[in-house]
Motif scaffolding. Sequence first.
Motif: not given
Length: 472
Positions: A41-51, A126-129, A236-240, A254-259
């Motif tokens: 779930y955290y991955g989905i939310n972070d990937l939304s930010g990527t979009v 994501s489009a609205m944001a 791109c690394d998150k998507v891959m 995503s959590v590792g990247s946040k820290l």
Amino acid sequence: MNKLKLFAENFLIYGLGGVISKIIPLIMVPIVTRLMPDSSYYGINDLSGTVIQFGSSLAVMGMYDAMYRMFFEKDEDDYKKTVCSTALIFTCFTSLVVFIIMLVGRKVIAQYFFSDPQYTYVVYLSAMATLVGATNSIISAPTRMQNKRKVFLVTNTLSPLISYSVSIPMLLAGHYVIALPLATVISGVTMEIAFGIMNREWFSLKRFDSKLLKQLLAIAIPLLPNFLIYWVFNSCDKVMVTNMIGLEAAGIYSVGSKLGNCSQLIYTAFAGGWQYFAFATMKEKDQVRSNSLVFEYLGVISYAATMFICAWSCTIFKILFTSEYWSGYIIAPYLFLAPLLQMLFQIAANQFLVVKKTWPNMFILSTGAVLNIIINYVLIPVLGIEGAAIATLIGYAVSDVVCVLVLCKMKLMVVSWKFIMASVVMSCYIVIWRVSFHSNFVAGTIVAVLAVSVLMFLYRIDIKKLISILKK
């Protein structure tokens, strides 16, 4: 002395405002991860930010930086208002186009970014944001360009507070997928309305100037590939990882990247004050030396901070997160240094923008981005999420080296032997850390102290001078 004061004031005020907007989400990461059932779930939310980042890069199309550059070309208010108005009208058009494209291609986007077409409703948010965020970047710009520091500080504090006041209740109610994306939209709309009211005198449909737009586009269009390349580096690394390993791994990454992105606090502090300082001093005689010194000093600070993150990463993860996320500690140091290398690249590459030659940035960054993708394909199957982090770091390091070499040859930058030695020390430390004591707090800290002492010895004269100036 005046330039030091100008840089320090903007670094501290705009930097503090930017840091507040970043540190609140950073503090909330352990809380948010505990409110979600699992890492996917955290991955989905972070990937939304990527979009959103990808869509915003396309929508803004480099216009923010072009507007910033042209704003300081003349001192007349009428001219500056024309620059702002023209930039906003153009960005509104491009943002709407990107918004429509995202809605039409929602299934393809959901499949590529989230590895599942069922998440098309996340693409809607994501489009609205994207639409709100892209236009908001232009509407808020006059606040920074007029050096209204207090306003900037307050708004950057309110924005994340609004976002989490919306998302946390939604997470508690079980809306794990849409909580953060929807909160981003609501916060963005609120801030856009606020800045629209405050800066309304700077924008007018009547001030649109097609001739000025051509000048803005001449600067902006070559910058667009740069922002897309930055997206490749940062997202791109998150998507891959999502497509090659899975959403759970993407959540841990995503959590590792946040820290790791604690360094974004340093980067944001720099970026907040840098643009105003860089363009306000671009016509001074010793501009090349000043820019080079900023590059070196922030580079050494970045190295020192990274050494301690290497030593403390494992312990920090075990304190802040549940065991599901502990494996992410290994990528944090790589992703801590990567944004700082991005910061150093922007300091150096700003010299191209000063002389109105933005195309070299694209070619230099492209080299690093292509290398990043290639290494991702090679290392992710072998090292997992660590391979993706290493690829990002190497890509930025190569871009920095090439950029500095080109600028030195053009006599737009000077790099001392001290910084070269400092870079060698940093490289040796990170290799030794990974091989010998990546999970040993005590050994890592001791070696970090020794390595930082070497850096301080190399720059002992500069430190004494800086202390003397600050005392005065």
